[in-house]
Design a protein around this motif. Structure first.
Motif, PDB file in Angstrom:
ATOM      1  N   PHE A   1      -9.039  -3.700  18.949  1.00 31.31           N
ATOM      2  CA  PHE A   1      -9.203  -4.549  17.770  1.00 31.31           C
ATOM      3  C   PHE A   1      -7.821  -4.965  17.238  1.00 31.31           C
ATOM      4  O   PHE A   1      -6.827  -4.273  17.476  1.00 31.31           O
ATOM      5  CB  PHE A   1      -9.966  -3.791  16.679  1.00 31.31           C
ATOM      6  N   PRO A   2      -7.766  -6.075  16.505  1.00 29.76           N
ATOM      7  CA  PRO A   2      -6.491  -6.526  15.942  1.00 29.76           C
ATOM      8  C   PRO A   2      -6.142  -5.774  14.658  1.00 29.76           C
ATOM      9  O   PRO A   2      -6.367  -6.249  13.542  1.00 29.76           O
ATOM     10  CB  PRO A   2      -6.734  -8.019  15.676  1.00 29.76           C
ATOM     11  N   VAL A   3      -5.580  -4.595  14.821  1.00 29.46           N
ATOM     12  CA  VAL A   3      -5.253  -3.714  13.696  1.00 29.46           C
ATOM     13  C   VAL A   3      -3.790  -3.933  13.287  1.00 29.46           C
ATOM     14  O   VAL A   3      -2.892  -3.946  14.131  1.00 29.46           O
ATOM     15  CB  VAL A   3      -5.490  -2.242  14.094  1.00 29.46           C
ATOM     16  N   GLY A   4      -3.572  -4.085  11.978  1.00 26.21           N
ATOM     17  CA  GLY A   4      -2.219  -4.298  11.487  1.00 26.21           C
ATOM     18  C   GLY A   4      -1.377  -3.038  11.480  1.00 26.21           C
ATOM     19  O   GLY A   4      -0.182  -3.071  11.777  1.00 26.21           O
ATOM     20  N   ALA A   5      -1.982  -1.894  11.141  1.00 25.94           N
ATOM     21  CA  ALA A   5      -1.259  -0.625  11.105  1.00 25.94           C
ATOM     22  C   ALA A   5      -2.249   0.517  11.035  1.00 25.94           C
ATOM     23  O   ALA A   5      -3.417   0.335  10.663  1.00 25.94           O
ATOM     24  CB  ALA A   5      -0.297  -0.565   9.918  1.00 25.94           C
ATOM     25  N   VAL A   6      -1.772   1.714  11.386  1.00 23.19           N
ATOM     26  CA  VAL A   6      -2.567   2.943  11.360  1.00 23.19           C
ATOM     27  C   VAL A   6      -1.773   3.987  10.595  1.00 23.19           C
ATOM     28  O   VAL A   6      -0.560   4.126  10.797  1.00 23.19           O
ATOM     29  CB  VAL A   6      -2.846   3.460  12.786  1.00 23.19           C
ATOM     30  N   ILE A   7      -2.437   4.741   9.717  1.00 17.83           N
ATOM     31  CA  ILE A   7      -1.787   5.848   9.018  1.00 17.83           C
ATOM     32  C   ILE A   7      -2.598   7.117   9.232  1.00 17.83           C
ATOM     33  O   ILE A   7      -3.813   7.082   9.349  1.00 17.83           O
ATOM     34  CB  ILE A   7      -1.620   5.563   7.515  1.00 17.83           C
ATOM     35  N   HIS A   8      -1.900   8.230   9.327  1.00 13.31           N
ATOM     36  CA  HIS A   8      -2.558   9.535   9.499  1.00 13.31           C
ATOM     37  C   HIS A   8      -1.699  10.616   8.869  1.00 13.31           C
ATOM     38  O   HIS A   8      -0.572  10.366   8.416  1.00 13.31           O
ATOM     39  CB  HIS A   8      -2.813   9.837  10.985  1.00 13.31           C
ATOM     40  N   GLY A   9      -2.235  11.830   8.845  1.00 17.91           N
ATOM     41  CA  GLY A   9      -1.498  12.987   8.349  1.00 17.91           C
ATOM     42  C   GLY A   9      -1.648  14.145   9.318  1.00 17.91           C
ATOM     43  O   GLY A   9      -1.476  13.989  10.514  1.00 17.91           O
ATOM     44  N   HIS A  10      -1.948  15.344   8.771  1.00 20.15           N
ATOM     45  CA  HIS A  10      -2.292  16.539   9.547  1.00 20.15           C
ATOM     46  C   HIS A  10      -1.090  17.216  10.190  1.00 20.15           C
ATOM     47  O   HIS A  10      -0.996  18.445  10.154  1.00 20.15           O
ATOM     48  CB  HIS A  10      -3.346  16.186  10.605  1.00 20.15           C
ATOM     49  N   ALA A  11      -0.177  16.470  10.803  1.00 19.88           N
ATOM     50  CA  ALA A  11       0.991  17.049  11.472  1.00 19.88           C
ATOM     51  C   ALA A  11       2.143  17.104  10.477  1.00 19.88           C
ATOM     52  O   ALA A  11       2.909  16.146  10.331  1.00 19.88           O
ATOM     53  CB  ALA A  11       1.362  16.225  12.703  1.00 19.88           C
TER      54      ALA A  11
ATOM     55  N   TYR B   1       5.378   9.475  -0.671  1.00 21.53           N
ATOM     56  CA  TYR B   1       4.484   8.500  -0.063  1.00 21.53           C
ATOM     57  C   TYR B   1       5.291   7.385   0.595  1.00 21.53           C
ATOM     58  O   TYR B   1       6.427   7.091   0.202  1.00 21.53           O
ATOM     59  CB  TYR B   1       3.508   7.928  -1.082  1.00 21.53           C
ATOM     60  N   ALA B   2       4.674   6.765   1.596  1.00 24.31           N
ATOM     61  CA  ALA B   2       5.275   5.595   2.243  1.00 24.31           C
ATOM     62  C   ALA B   2       4.761   4.337   1.581  1.00 24.31           C
ATOM     63  O   ALA B   2       3.660   4.305   1.033  1.00 24.31           O
ATOM     64  CB  ALA B   2       4.919   5.572   3.729  1.00 24.31           C
ATOM     65  N   LEU B   3       5.571   3.284   1.622  1.00 26.74           N
ATOM     66  CA  LEU B   3       5.160   1.975   1.155  1.00 26.74           C
ATOM     67  C   LEU B   3       5.091   1.035   2.326  1.00 26.74           C
ATOM     68  O   LEU B   3       6.069   0.836   3.048  1.00 26.74           O
ATOM     69  CB  LEU B   3       6.154   1.435   0.114  1.00 26.74           C
ATOM     70  N   LEU B   4       3.901   0.473   2.539  1.00 30.51           N
ATOM     71  CA  LEU B   4       3.661  -0.455   3.653  1.00 30.51           C
ATOM     72  C   LEU B   4       3.192  -1.786   3.094  1.00 30.51           C
ATOM     73  O   LEU B   4       2.456  -1.822   2.110  1.00 30.51           O
ATOM     74  CB  LEU B   4       2.605   0.097   4.598  1.00 30.51           C
ATOM     75  N   GLU B   5       3.611  -2.865   3.717  1.00 32.94           N
ATOM     76  CA  GLU B   5       3.121  -4.189   3.349  1.00 32.94           C
ATOM     77  C   GLU B   5       2.357  -4.788   4.519  1.00 32.94           C
ATOM     78  O   GLU B   5       2.845  -4.844   5.633  1.00 32.94           O
ATOM     79  CB  GLU B   5       4.275  -5.112   2.947  1.00 32.94           C
TER      80      GLU B   5
ATOM     81  N   VAL C   1       0.843  -1.196   0.000  1.00 31.72           N
ATOM     82  CA  VAL C   1       0.000   0.000   0.000  1.00 31.72           C
ATOM     83  C   VAL C   1       0.877   1.245   0.000  1.00 31.72           C
ATOM     84  O   VAL C   1       1.769   1.393   0.845  1.00 31.72           O
ATOM     85  CB  VAL C   1      -0.920   0.027   1.240  1.00 31.72           C
ATOM     86  N   ALA C   2       0.633   2.132  -0.949  1.00 28.21           N
ATOM     87  CA  ALA C   2       1.250   3.459  -0.934  1.00 28.21           C
ATOM     88  C   ALA C   2       0.368   4.369  -0.083  1.00 28.21           C
ATOM     89  O   ALA C   2      -0.852   4.386  -0.250  1.00 28.21           O
ATOM     90  CB  ALA C   2       1.378   4.008  -2.349  1.00 28.21           C
ATOM     91  N   ALA C   3       0.976   5.107   0.844  1.00 29.36           N
ATOM     92  CA  ALA C   3       0.200   5.921   1.787  1.00 29.36           C
ATOM     93  C   ALA C   3       0.742   7.343   1.807  1.00 29.36           C
ATOM     94  O   ALA C   3       1.947   7.563   1.950  1.00 29.36           O
ATOM     95  CB  ALA C   3       0.266   5.309   3.185  1.00 29.36           C
TER      96      ALA C   3
END
Length: 257
Positions: free
Chosen positions: A212-222, A252-256, A27-29
């Motif tokens: 919850f069983p979350v694999g990752a979180v992405i955000h912006g704003h800062a 962008y970041a690349l996450l797997e 995923v590109a983020a």
């Protein structure tokens, strides 16, 4: 549920046997595009690059600079060069001109999965998204006490956390990526002036995520924050605002996952 990891594999290497539920999705983020009315194809080349390097694109808010229809139209035009699915949440800038409904329609017509408390599944990975809201972090988090204006602000923060919870409850896959505009932890806003921390996010979001069983979180704003942190429960969090340096050297970041 699998956790996100830095991407270094090629597309052909991103499968684990024949089980589609074990296949990793690259995923590109990115966040905070801030498309302006005067821009001319500001993201066309980047979206084309994403299509060569990822299997999905996640955009975490502030897609437009002032929430204007023309800004959304310019972004939609550039998205024609993106050959992979696009998932997004709105940011505070997208609300500025009171045209958020029109902006949302334009983006959805361009093929964007625009989330506001919902989940969408792409190749075994669930994307769950809300804008989030302000309120502060940890012991400094704003409480619902005093003037009605303060209570209304806290109520908005709680409502966004509840929307996120509803979205996470709908997930049926073993893998999930949470999209936010506002930060769920203070660690990834470090570098911003401490005085504005309460306006950059809320720990209520992290409290929800950690149930919850979350694999990752992405955000912006800062825009001047830090790239990486973790929720108290251990979920990896990435600030992917375009202004933040990324390990790959791209905007962008690349996450797997």
């Amino acid at each position: 549920m699998s956790e996100a990891r830095a991407s270094g594999a090629t597309i052909d290497e991103r499968t684990e046997g024949g089980d589609p539920d074990r296949r990793r999705l690259r995923v590109a983020a990115i966040g905070d595009l801030h498309v302006k009315e005067t821009d001319r194809h500001p993201w066309r080349d980047l979206f084309a690059d994403v299509g060569r390097n990822a299997q999905a694109l996640a955009i975490v808010g502030d897609l437009t600079d002032l929430g204007k229809v023309r800004e959304a139209e310019i972004l939609a035009e550039d998205m024609r060069s993106c050959s992979v699915p696009v998932v997004a949440v709105l940011g505070n800038h997208d609300y500025e001109s009171g045209q958020v409904e029109e902006v949302s329609i334009i983006l959805r017509q361009a093929g964007v999965h625009l989330l506001d408390g919902q989940a969408v599944e792409i190749e075994g990975l669930s994307f769950v998204g809300v804008k989030g809201f302000a309120g502060g972090f940890g012991r400094a988090m704003l409480g619902s006490f005093g003037e009605p204006a303060i209570k209304a602000m806290v109520a908005e923060s709680v409502a966004e956390a509840m929307k996120l919870e509803n979205g996470l409850r709908s997930v049926r896959t073993r893998r999930a990526l949470v999209l936010l505009h506002y930060a769920p932890i203070a660690e990834t806003v470090m570098g911003e002036p401490p005085e504005i921390f309460p306006f950059l996010g809320s720990s209520r979001l992290a409290e929800t995520i950690d149930r919850f069983p979350v694999g990752a979180v992405i955000h912006g704003h800062a825009h001047r924050g830090a790239f990486e942190g973790r929720t108290p429960g251990g979920a990896p969090v990435y600030n992917v605002a375009r202004h933040i340096p990324k390990p790959e050297g791209r905007p962008y970041a690349l996450l797997e996952l």
